[in-house]
Design a protein around this motif. Structure first.
Motif, PDB file in Angstrom:
ATOM      1  N   LEU A   1       0.688  -0.866   0.592  1.00 12.30           N
ATOM      2  CA  LEU A   1       0.161  -0.324   0.178  1.00 12.30           C
ATOM      3  C   LEU A   1       1.139   1.832   0.278  1.00 12.30           C
ATOM      4  CD1 LEU A   1      -3.016  -0.782   2.217  1.00 12.30           C
ATOM      5  CD2 LEU A   1      -2.585  -1.655   0.249  1.00 12.30           C
ATOM      6  N   GLY A   2       0.653   2.080  -1.010  1.00 13.58           N
ATOM      7  CA  GLY A   2       1.182   3.616  -0.613  1.00 13.58           C
ATOM      8  C   GLY A   2       2.028   3.287  -2.148  1.00 13.58           C
TER       9      GLY A   2
ATOM     10  N   ILE B   1       7.311   1.495   7.018  1.00 18.39           N
ATOM     11  CA  ILE B   1       6.518   1.550   5.398  1.00 18.39           C
ATOM     12  C   ILE B   1       8.185   2.140   5.458  1.00 18.39           C
ATOM     13  CG2 ILE B   1       6.378   3.583   4.127  1.00 18.39           C
ATOM     14  CD1 ILE B   1       3.971   4.465   6.635  1.00 18.39           C
ATOM     15  N   LEU B   2       8.134   1.411   3.720  1.00 16.95           N
ATOM     16  CA  LEU B   2      10.145   1.766   3.183  1.00 16.95           C
ATOM     17  C   LEU B   2       9.288   2.444   1.439  1.00 16.95           C
ATOM     18  CD1 LEU B   2      11.259  -1.246   3.864  1.00 16.95           C
ATOM     19  CD2 LEU B   2      12.057   0.344   4.414  1.00 16.95           C
TER      20      LEU B   2
ATOM     21  N   ILE C   1       5.851   2.545   0.458  1.00 19.04           N
ATOM     22  CA  ILE C   1       4.778   1.668   0.513  1.00 19.04           C
ATOM     23  C   ILE C   1       4.933   0.447   1.598  1.00 19.04           C
ATOM     24  CG2 ILE C   1       4.333  -0.581  -0.661  1.00 19.04           C
ATOM     25  CD1 ILE C   1       5.545   1.225  -3.155  1.00 19.04           C
ATOM     26  N   SER C   2       4.052   0.428   1.944  1.00 20.54           N
ATOM     27  CA  SER C   2       3.792  -0.751   3.526  1.00 20.54           C
ATOM     28  C   SER C   2       4.669  -1.690   3.271  1.00 20.54           C
ATOM     29  CB  SER C   2       2.225  -0.748   3.844  1.00 20.54           C
ATOM     30  OG  SER C   2       1.821  -1.661   2.577  1.00 20.54           O
TER      31      SER C   2
ATOM     32  N   HIS D   1      15.101  -0.363   3.014  1.00 19.22           N
ATOM     33  CA  HIS D   1      15.535   0.369   1.121  1.00 19.22           C
ATOM     34  C   HIS D   1      13.930   0.006   0.537  1.00 19.22           C
ATOM     35  CE1 HIS D   1      19.113   2.681  -0.832  1.00 19.22           C
ATOM     36  NE2 HIS D   1      20.028   2.386   1.000  1.00 19.22           N
ATOM     37  N   ALA D   2      13.738   0.703  -0.602  1.00 15.95           N
ATOM     38  CA  ALA D   2      12.123   0.011  -0.943  1.00 15.95           C
ATOM     39  C   ALA D   2      12.569  -1.440  -2.337  1.00 15.95           C
ATOM     40  CB  ALA D   2      11.728   1.535  -1.887  1.00 15.95           C
TER      41      ALA D   2
ATOM     42  N   THR E   1      10.057  -3.512  -0.870  1.00 22.89           N
ATOM     43  CA  THR E   1       7.796  -3.021  -1.112  1.00 22.89           C
ATOM     44  C   THR E   1       8.281  -2.770  -1.917  1.00 22.89           C
ATOM     45  OG1 THR E   1       9.040  -0.568  -0.680  1.00 22.89           O
ATOM     46  CG2 THR E   1       7.775  -1.613   1.416  1.00 22.89           C
TER      47      THR E   1
ATOM     48  N   LYS F   1       4.413  -4.216  -4.263  1.00 26.27           N
ATOM     49  CA  LYS F   1       3.329  -4.014  -4.779  1.00 26.27           C
ATOM     50  C   LYS F   1       3.569  -3.773  -6.423  1.00 26.27           C
ATOM     51  CE  LYS F   1       1.526   0.662  -5.209  1.00 26.27           C
ATOM     52  NZ  LYS F   1       0.231   0.609  -4.343  1.00 26.27           N
TER      53      LYS F   1
END
Lengths: 361, 361, 361, 361
Positions: free
Chosen positions: C218-219, C276-277, C280-281, D106-107, D110, D114
């Motif tokens: 999510l995000g 959150i990263l 985005i969750s 880092h992202a 996520t 997603k």
């Protein structure tokens, strides 16, 4: 939503002027995983392009699409897909005489009224050059719809001046420069257009678009109605002055007993509604039509004023289409596809995946 | 923007079902300082209301507006103006037989397809009852435009079935139950409508709206075009199947030399464009037209299916308009006013106060 | 999104003033089929309500929720859910002396600056009375999240003045009027609050909220980041002056080797990130904290000016909370739930249903 | 508003990945007539750029801005301003080993959760490379604010690890590579950063931004509050974990009698509120602060998993900042300027031009 962005979840922002260095768009919210490559844009861009027959403007743009972002390993990543097309054949000097003149029927006067400044070259932002990016963005929308629902969005020219096709041959539409569904009439159309071009005048056109299959359930009460968004999308195309869904203006003279589409266990008995009831798709083909005005850029002189309010006579020398409606076919398809793609994602957001089958089953 | 909200800076959100306890709206972004009182809504609501002549549905609603917020000392405060209207004359039992049946030409089928659940009573959210709140919100928009620019937004019925007014007498429009501009034809219209009602059938209509004066400069490229937003606003009205700006579909058969509006030092020589060029108002009257389909709710039977997909014959017993187009006049005016008010505030946001004078001065 | 609307697909518009006839909200975009009844709002509204202990304002509102639309047969229909709460215990005369005075620390001065007009009674639109509707809307959001993911969103007070809980007993939070997790400290807190109230002064507070489980994904980059939207949602609550996600301001003094959360085959080894990263969750608990300023409405006098700019001394007589942070617990929970619900629907729109499991499986 | 677009009337959409061909943005809604040239972006982009001292990443980008549209004759035209910056110094091979590994902090994890697909090179869309375009867009916003109100938006670093400036010398901020306001501490800071870099670790930071003068009246109840939008804007910056307005988290321990800012005939007596009351600017300096976490990209190994869920040890070899907070100064300034510019236009839309003077005069 506002200004230069279209759509809510499948959102397209376009930028660029007719004679600036480039035009482009950013497609935000595209689902991840769609296969796309620069060459995938070529077919629809060629259908929209000028300079491919003597019946359109002779400006010849390469329309080479560069994918700047949002695609990795040949697939969309879910991040913004930015597309760039350099302008390569602008002839700005054709417009030198028009810098301080308002061309009647154009946006010159109104842009000046709104902003107090304008890029007069080739119509600047108001030029149909911008529609290149609508078509490019539409390629992604069409792909999404085709992949999920097998949807095909197809348009054709249904009238030019007083000429109407005598019959409808779907296969013929893409085989002549007029997107005309009656192959027998093409020679007559060519003669008509040649005479028109020689006269220095231009003519209006009617374009029809059908999308099918479309899952039932797309659209939303009341200001997100599918037909309302189609109307806005189509009316936002240059030169469009009217939009119809289903039977359109013919309903004025219809009776309710004849208009309403009976529902049989096997499906609807007719499609006067154009596939939309209460702003929501019914699963029938979505049908719409638009009216496009004749180009106002003519070499025939017309009265106007300059920026000091003094009377002038305007003759437009640039390269222009005698019937802009013809090239509107892929543009209108793109706008319909963009609306459907955005409504699909919004529907999925609120209600989950739409079912292709009928709700009673 | 989405679903049940209309507008960007002057934003209206409506809620309520035809047979629920109440309908209402929230107008957010209204400029502060506008004088408004509950009784100011009465005139336009009465023009829209049913039950005022034998030619409309016999449902009689009080349409009493309660102002819940956003007004202090008789003036808007800039905070949300919430309006509430209780439903007082719903006859839900008329719809008991229809709970599991899809009425052809209605949103029953598509709401079920979209949501899997629906309030069948009186069409629920899809009912024209909701348009009460559009008209109420439009009263504020009209007031804003009138105060700033002296704008008057006025509609009339321009066709019912094959009947067209032979002449246009503006003063006559509000003096007959059909918003009909040709007073000599009113007796014939009454006879036509009486015969139609007796036959159990319904008929389509054409409605035209003109807003004037409108300052030049309202609208925005390219997806915020004034005409595109008018198209969406008008197409979002129940039963509308077509929208025209200016000459509309007549442009298909026009030549450019005849269509384009010459500009003289004293102003435009004609108004084929309908007051909009390149999506931006030119200062001329903004003219638009809509086509409304005939009501599908008839006591004449029609084939349909129930929620199990079995064939049924539907006869609709509720109270309905034989020509819904008539009452669309104040609704269409309201939508045009809402679009103009919102575009005015957006223009002011980006560019400052619009000038009523022409840009060349 | 703008002004008085929150959210994109799960959208809430609130209206109403503290001393007007009513407050209310419209929840648009709620998925269909959610079970909801008027009494379902009672529990959270009671947690937020004043007058339930001596430690909050003594205004006692019935907070009776009327569902005006969008619910049929006890379930949401997908159309706008409108909720109405009548104001029943406003004492506007307490504010008569303040009509022309700007209370320091309040929005009086800035509303006047913005709008040139304001409803001074009880703070008008700026009153915390509005948060009633946030909590009501949050009930629907919580229900949606609970049904789909089993998510629980729970807050507690983590600091009042210099007082901090010595231990965390989740079960204790709802058993004292301070949402305080350390039951042993409640008597001391009561004494502290009693003394504060007698002194006529007020105190700040820190509130923490945890949502768990939250599906990963999510995000959205970059302006739709989950943490960015949580920050806006929480900062929009009256009196909030700071927002933290995860370790918050403590990260300033942290080293990267200590901050980053290692990932083990069984899951994350720690949760400095707050779930959150990159906006985005991650599937970990989403944790956030807010700082709430002390009420500015005190009976202790303070210098100010009136609307003519003349100096005045202000003593506020209305009924006020000595620590507004306490009642912020259910409000903050509601805002977190609204953000998550909206992000869930937007995620589903672009990417389909989120998976509760980890992406590597 | 959603995903990759920021703002309502002054709207910025960014695109591009760290190692893609280019990054860019489209600024839609910018008022016409602002003077702007490609070289005007250089100063702020250089302040944000890496590779200018040994204390930041050694990636050296040209950051050459090409204006693709929306500017004519050196002035904005009111149409979308598109800016393009080619990536010239990406070293994607540094990331080859990381294609199937999730870097902690880092992202990576996520984005994969997603979208199911990601551009792993340099963090792709999640890279701080994107902030180049925020700074570029902020140049236009700063110019608009400076021209209309003389507003200056300036940030500085207020803490690194445990180090805090002993004094505030505004002139010193731009004279050292740390945006540090205490010139006497710069040698100590350099030693600290050198030691940190050698250790392979990283450190957090606190950044403060002040905007002044800001006209009173900007902001809107309740979900368009100025502080709420600042919170979202600042929290959307990479690595930010906390946001404060005015006294921020210090209010938790404050009493109301001390916090509220008295109003004297000559103005406010203090500014605990940070220039915002009830979500609307008061005319005082707008003050905010953010906490930035330490970079997670370290050459020190950390436990993680690969895309098959197997344990791996991650050492990041790319070029990274030991303290990302430092370069956040111009980014935070840009976000504050963008919020103020957008709120200014929205205010002007609803209420007309704001007055710089106080409302009581």
């Amino acid at each position: 939503m506002s200004h230069n962005t279209f759509g809510h979840l499948f959102r397209v922002t376009t930028f660029g002027e007719s004679h600036g260095p480039a035009i482009g768009c950013v497609i935000d919210g595209c689902p991840p995983g769609l296969a796309i490559a620069p060459e995938d844009f070529a077919a629809d861009l060629a259908r929209r392009a000028t300079g491919r027959s003597r019946h359109t403007s002779q400006r010849r743009e390469a329309d080479q699409v560069e994918i700047l972002s949002g695609v990795h390993g040949g697939r969309t990543t879910g991040t913004p897909v930015a597309l760039l097309v350099r302008n390569t054949d602008a002839r700005s000097k054709d417009y030198d005489d028009l810098a301080d003149v308002f061309r009647p029927g154009h946006a010159d006067f109104t842009y000046q009224a709104k902003y107090g400044i304008r890029d007069h070259r080739g119509g600047g932002r108001a030029s149909a050059r911008e529609t290149t990016m609508r078509v490019a963005a539409g390629v992604l929308a069409k792909r999404l719809l085709a992949e999920r629902f097998g949807t095909v969005v197809r348009g054709h020219v249904a009238q030019i001046g007083e000429l109407r096709p005598a019959r409808f041959d779907a296969a013929a539409v893409e085989r002549n420069p007029f997107f005309w569904p009656d192959p027998d009439m093409v020679p007559a159309l060519e003669a008509y257009m040649d005479a028109l071009r020689k006269s220095g005048d231009s003519i209006g056109a009617r374009v029809e678009v059908v999308a099918h299959p479309v899952p039932p359930g797309l659209g939303a009460p009341l200001y997100g109605k599918l037909d309302a968004e189609l109307a806005a999308a189509l009316m936002s195309i240059n030169a469009v002055k009217g939009v119809e869904i289903g039977d359109g203006f013919a309903v004025v003279a219809q009776k309710g007993s004849g208009h309403r589409d009976a529902i049989l266990p096997g499906g609807f008995a007719s499609n006067h509604a154009g596939g939309i009831l209460g702003g929501i798709s019914s699963g029938q083909p979505v049908t719409c039509a638009i009216a496009l005005k004749p180009t106002s850029s003519l070499r025939l002189p017309v009265d106007s004023i300059d920026s000091d309010g003094r009377p002038v006579s305007v003759e437009v020398k640039g390269r222009h289409d005698p019937c802009v409606g013809i090239r509107a076919v892929p543009i209108a398809e793109a706008m319909v596809a963009l609306v459907l793609a955005d409504q699909y994602l919004r529907h999925r957001g609120q209600c989950g995946e739409p079912a292709m089958e009928r709700p009673d089953r």
